[in-house]
Design an enzyme around this catalytic site. Structure first.
Site, PDB file in Angstrom:
ATOM      1  N   GLU A 128      10.421 -29.157 -34.499  1.00  0.00           N
ATOM      2  CA  GLU A 128      10.731 -29.866 -33.179  1.00  0.00           C
ATOM      3  C   GLU A 128      10.903 -29.005 -32.246  1.00  0.00           C
ATOM      4  OE1 GLU A 128      12.571 -30.759 -30.215  1.00  0.00           O
ATOM      5  OE2 GLU A 128      14.208 -31.542 -31.179  1.00  0.00           O
TER       6      GLU A 128
ATOM      7  N   CYS B 223      14.810 -30.970 -24.510  1.00  0.00           N
ATOM      8  CA  CYS B 223      13.391 -30.806 -24.716  1.00  0.00           C
ATOM      9  C   CYS B 223      12.512 -31.852 -24.401  1.00  0.00           C
ATOM     10  CB  CYS B 223      13.360 -30.517 -26.562  1.00  0.00           C
ATOM     11  SG  CYS B 223      14.154 -31.408 -27.518  1.00  0.00           S
TER      12      CYS B 223
ATOM     13  N   GLU C 175       7.283 -25.400 -19.645  1.00  0.00           N
ATOM     14  CA  GLU C 175       8.693 -25.990 -19.867  1.00  0.00           C
ATOM     15  C   GLU C 175       9.510 -25.114 -19.300  1.00  0.00           C
ATOM     16  OE1 GLU C 175      11.262 -28.095 -23.538  1.00  0.00           O
ATOM     17  OE2 GLU C 175      10.285 -26.088 -23.986  1.00  0.00           O
TER      18      GLU C 175
ATOM     19  N   LYS D 152      21.032 -21.542 -39.998  1.00  0.00           N
ATOM     20  CA  LYS D 152      21.273 -20.322 -38.885  1.00  0.00           C
ATOM     21  C   LYS D 152      21.289 -20.919 -37.518  1.00  0.00           C
ATOM     22  CE  LYS D 152      18.589 -18.007 -36.771  1.00  0.00           C
ATOM     23  NZ  LYS D 152      19.367 -17.955 -35.513  1.00  0.00           N
TER      24      LYS D 152
END
Length: 473
Positions: free
Chosen positions: A245, A279, A378, A170
């Site tokens: 992750e 990331c 973040e 997906k």
């Protein structure tokens, strides 16, 4: 206009069980670029049934068969590289040059590395009289993000295929075009029916159905830490393996003996790649406090050379992926100003001359403290924070003072010095002196940056179970 309304299930393009179309927005123009269908649980069931059936034979396929399959995928992927690059530009706003030299080829390298490893990979070993055998884990659900869409697909699909798993992918519904073309690659190479399946959808419905499905043996998720928590919760009831992750807020420590001008310049440039939407971006620059003014001026000059504009042009930064992402970045820039950080470059709003598209002004803050929102959260955009330290122990403490632990960076004049500091950073991958990316090295995080490892041979083991046969010898 791209209309990708069918799913790829059991070796064929099939209509969804119920029509739920969703527009896909080009972030450079804010216009509709195409449509996909959003899956429901029944669509996931259909894909899982196909993958479960295919695993009966593919799970026992020979190494030679899987090497031939990887060869065919590599060849077809190369043939579609231009189409893939165009899709990445359109779906998430990556500059055309970045799409061509990074987004598309990085994904290809994962397949090439998987093939190389598989040639020599031995899933069996001896432990005294016990035989240890590694077998494919089974059916894998893969949920991938929008920021490096092809790379994140390939780093899961390549090792999973190499060891004999079947899968349901997906991709992100925000940037699904490249995933569709990737599925066309798999179809053209005659991947056995049911081995690879693609179903579009959102996280709340399709993602949750994948994570909770009792006939999926493992879910591999890349995305936000918040999303990873929800995946783990959904997966808990069926006790499946969960690989994640997740987010990062990586420290870039510039040590006293480093070449400060070069280290700052390269750190700023590295932060701005992909419009800061990585990331593992070096988003917290730690440097000697006494040199903050000097470093801030270098950063200001470096930002001045960053070209922002339409991704079809020769630019360094395109837009960020969506209005939601743009608004979040603006909110955090505003918080940085409100909390007293020094705005060195950039700031709120779009760059001059860009009135349409989700463009962000490349931004640098100096005099940041590690308790500020812009140092804790973040941001996932082209925003760098510069934090001063008084001594090396304090720098290491600041670097580790984060809920994340995906990556870290250390810049040192003396390599042994840099190695010693790198050993003390609590993160899954540390780059010394801006070392180039190594896609054969394990990639993954400590703490709330996830669990498990991707890339290279370590990824093979993530997709396998260990069986011990006692008394074998």
């Amino acid at each position: 206009m791209r209309n990708y309304l069918d799913f790829y299930i059991d070796g064929a393009w099939v209509a969804p069980m119920r029509s739920r179309p969703q527009d896909v927005i080009n972030p450079a123009t804010e216009q509709v670029a195409g449509q996909i269908s959003l899956a429901e649980a029944a669509d996931i069931d259909r894909a899982v049934t196909a993958a479960r059936r295919a695993f009966r034979s593919f799970g026992g396929s020979s190494k030679a068969e899987r090497i031939d399959l990887l060869d065919a995928i590599i060849a077809e992927y190369k043939a579609r590289s231009r189409d893939l690059a165009d899709a990445v530009v359109e779906e998430m706003g990556a500059p055309a040059a970045l799409a061509a030299v990074a987004h598309v080829p990085l994904a290809l390298v994962h397949f090439e590395i998987a093939r190389k490893i598989l040639l020599k990979f031995d899933p069996s070993s001896e432990l005294g009289s016990t035989r240890l055998v590694k077998e494919p884990i089974g059916v894998v659900g893969m949920i991938t993000p929008w920021n490096w869409p092809l790379n994140q697909i390939a780093c899961k699909v390549a090792p999973a295929l190499a060891v004999g798993c079947t899968m349901i992918l997906k991709p992100s519904e925000v940037a699904p075009f490249s995933g569709q073309i990737f599925a066309e690659v798999m179809h053209a190479t005659r991947v056995p029916a049911g081995v690879f399946n693609l179903v579009n959808g959102d996280g709340a419905t399709a993602g949750a159905a994948i994570a909770s499905h009792p006939d999926i043996d493992m879910v591999s998720f890349t995305g936000s830490t918040r999303g990873g928590i929800e995946v783990a919760r959904s997966a808990a009831a069926t006790v499946k393996r969960v690989h994640q992750e997740l987010g990062g807020k990586s420290a870039n420590i510039i040590l006293e003996d480093a070449d400060l001008p070069s280290a700052v310049r390269q750190g700023v440039e590295a932060m701005m790649v992909n419009s800061g939407q990585s990331c593992n971006a070096p988003s917290r620059m730690l440097l000697p406090a006494r040199r903050m003014l000097e470093a801030a001026e270098i950063a200001r000059q470096t930002i001045g050379r960053q070209r922002v504009g339409p991704p079809s042009e020769e630019v360094d930064l395109g837009p960020v992926v969506s209005e939601v992402q743009w608004s979040r970045i603006q909110d955090l820039i505003a918080k940085g100003i409100q909390e007293g950080a020094t705005l060195v470059a950039g700031g709120l709003g779009r760059p001059d001359g860009l009135n349409q598209g989700y463009y962000v002004r490349p931004t640098v803050f100096a005099d940041v403290t590690n308790n500020m929102s812009i140092a804790r959260e973040e941001i996932f955009g082209p925003v760098l924070v510069m934090i001063g330290y008084d001594h090396e122990e304090q720098a290491i403490d600041i670097a580790n003072d984060t809920p994340y632990g995906l990556a870290g960076y250390v810049q040192a004049g003396d390599r042994e010095h840099g190695r010693a500091v790198a050993m003390r950073i609590r993160a899954g991958q540390i780059a010394l002196n801006y070392a180039p990316l190594d896609l054969a090295a394990p990639f993954g995080g400590f703490k709330q940056s996830g669990n498990g490892r991707e890339w290279g041979e370590y990824a093979f083991h993530e997709f396998m179970e260990v069986k011990a046969i006692l008394g074998y010898a």
